[in-house]
Design an enzyme around this catalytic site. Structure first.
Site, PDB file in Angstrom:
ATOM      1  N   THR A  47      24.204  16.296 -45.336  1.00 16.66           N
ATOM      2  CA  THR A  47      25.502  16.012 -45.121  1.00 16.66           C
ATOM      3  C   THR A  47      26.489  16.992 -45.810  1.00 16.66           C
ATOM      4  OG1 THR A  47      25.143  13.876 -44.367  1.00 16.66           O
ATOM      5  CG2 THR A  47      27.488  14.296 -44.918  1.00 16.66           C
ATOM      6  N   SER A  63      17.896  15.844 -44.051  1.00  8.00           N
ATOM      7  CA  SER A  63      16.857  15.430 -44.922  1.00  8.00           C
ATOM      8  C   SER A  63      15.580  14.713 -44.050  1.00  8.00           C
ATOM      9  CB  SER A  63      17.025  14.855 -46.093  1.00  8.00           C
ATOM     10  OG  SER A  63      17.452  13.505 -45.739  1.00  8.00           O
ATOM     11  N   THR A 118      21.014  12.947 -47.969  1.00  9.89           N
ATOM     12  CA  THR A 118      20.659  11.544 -48.590  1.00  9.89           C
ATOM     13  C   THR A 118      19.633  10.800 -48.167  1.00  9.89           C
ATOM     14  OG1 THR A 118      22.308  10.483 -47.397  1.00  9.89           O
ATOM     15  CG2 THR A 118      23.161  11.375 -49.407  1.00  9.89           C
ATOM     16  N   ASP A 119      19.210  10.905 -46.863  1.00  8.06           N
ATOM     17  CA  ASP A 119      18.335  10.003 -46.025  1.00  8.06           C
ATOM     18  C   ASP A 119      16.938  10.050 -46.856  1.00  8.06           C
ATOM     19  OD1 ASP A 119      20.519   9.201 -44.554  1.00  8.06           O
ATOM     20  OD2 ASP A 119      19.700  10.618 -42.954  1.00  8.06           O
TER      21      ASP A 119
HETATM   22  N1  ASP Z   1      21.420  12.762 -42.126  1.00  5.70           N
HETATM   23  C1  ASP Z   1      21.655  13.416 -43.544  1.00  5.70           C
HETATM   24  C2  ASP Z   1      20.697  13.751 -44.470  1.00  5.70           C
HETATM   25  O1  ASP Z   1      19.699  12.999 -44.892  1.00  5.70           O
HETATM   26  C3  ASP Z   1      22.548  12.242 -44.326  1.00  5.70           C
HETATM   27  C4  ASP Z   1      22.941  12.701 -45.639  1.00  5.70           C
HETATM   28  O2  ASP Z   1      22.862  13.791 -46.112  1.00  5.70           O
HETATM   29  O3  ASP Z   1      23.799  11.984 -46.129  1.00  5.70           O
HETATM   30  O4  ASP Z   1      20.433  15.162 -44.323  1.00  5.70           O
END
Ligand code: ASP
Length: 333
Positions: A12, A54, A85-86
């Site tokens: 993100t 991710s 973050t995932d």
């Molecule tokens: N879907 C995103 C990822 O994990 C979520 C994030 O980065 O917060 O790449």
């Protein structure tokens, strides 16, 4: 000035709105342009290694990231990795096992809102990550919401809040406030006593079962047919599996006899499991399962993938689980 390497992988933090939804489109130089706040504080070099959400980061990408860290470790004071973050907690865990003896800080970070969003948390998280990466404390860490978490203790517990990660069963390694970055020595890994190695063999053949009341034992037959080599079971409470009517225990025996390594931990997020406490746990232990104690699921799954990558012998895998490699486990005494 400390020289920091910024490795970017997507997420993100580097995302832009597209017709298909948020996608990781910004590259490292675009991120760097938004980090003018660091000028005069750090000397940093940016390298793009992946451009992925991710959810698409898998064992092959972990190998690529570990190799990039290994190749760069002698040329920088610290490394910051931007990551979605995932699955960041899985990556932080597995890197802790793949790079034993790492002598510099490696700090993963990301954000809940893209760096270009006016309310973004990206700059705050990068600030903490850079401060930790410049701090000289060796190990793999995750920086988020002014907290520095030991990589193998991080769990994503919130989908949108800025305090998206928790340090589970382990104190925070450092915090950021008005007095700057404060390290918490009791939570920090000891400095390495041998040179860093790249142990990057992984076996992705690990299946995670979250136990539910009435789970059918035949699931183990399916996993055997699919040639899985490892299973992590998130069992109930302090440690128990059902054996009346649907007998999971005899299936455990069958699976371990067939050479599978089975790690049991708790589906409770906090505190430790101890399968020697109840009859429903002891029966499982008698079938040769390995205890995960207070490990996070992320650490248990990645440690098993890593251990199976290093060894084909289940006894050697079991031996790896009797060791605390990176602060991921405290044993029940
Ligand atoms: N879907 C995103 C990822 O994990 C979520 C994030 O980065 O917060 O790449």
């Amino acid at each position: 000035m400390k020289h920091i390497l910024l490795l970017t992988t997507g997420g993100t933090i580097a995302s832009r709105r597209t017709a298909d939804g948020l996608a990781p489109e910004l590259d490292g130089s675009a991120l760097a342009q938004r980090l003018q706040v660091f000028e005069g504080h750090y000397h940093f070099t940016v390298r793009d290694i992946l451009h992925l959400d991710s959810s698409n980061i898998q064992p092959e990408e972990w190998q690529l990231i570990a190799r990039a860290i290994y190749a760069a470790k002698d040329d920088y004071d610290g490394i910051v990795i931007t990551h979605g973050t995932d699955t960041m907690a899985y990556t932080a865990s597995v890197l802790s096992f793949m790079l034993p003896g790492l002598s510099i800080p490696v700090v993963l970070t990301g954000s809940q809102l893209p760096i270009d969003h006016p309310l973004t948390d990206a700059t705050e998280n990068l600030r903490a990550a850079f401060a930790m990466a410049a701090g000289g404390q060796s190990g793999v860490f995750l920086a988020f919401d002014r907290k520095i978490i030991l990589g193998c203790r991080a769990v994503k517990t919130r989908t949108t809040a800025f305090d998206a990660f928790e340090s589970v069963n382990w104190p925070l390694c450092a915090t950021v406030d008005g007095s700057g970055l404060t390290l918490h020595p009791e939570a920090l890994p000891s400095p390495p006593d041998r040179p860093c190695r790249l142990l990057d063999a992984l076996d992705p053949g690990v299946f995670l079962i979250k136990l539910t009341p009435g789970l059918r034992p035949e699931i183990f037959d399916v996993l055997l047919q699919m040639h899985y080599r490892g299973i992590v079971i998130e069992a109930f409470g302090a440690g128990g599996l059902h054996f009346i009517r649907r007998d999971l225990i005899s299936q455990l025996q069958k699976a371990t006899d067939a050479g599978l390594s089975i790690v049991v931990c708790s589906q409770c997020l906090y505190e430790r499991s101890d399968f020697s406490l109840y009859q429903v746990g002891r029966k499982a232990l008698s079938q040769g399962v390995i205890q995960g104690f207070d490990m996070t699921t992320e650490a248990a799954v990645t440690k098993l993938m890593w251990a199976l990558g290093q060894n084909s012998d289940p006894a050697a895998v079991r031996r790896i689980f009797t060791q605390n490699l990176a602060g991921e486990v405290r044993f029940v005494v």
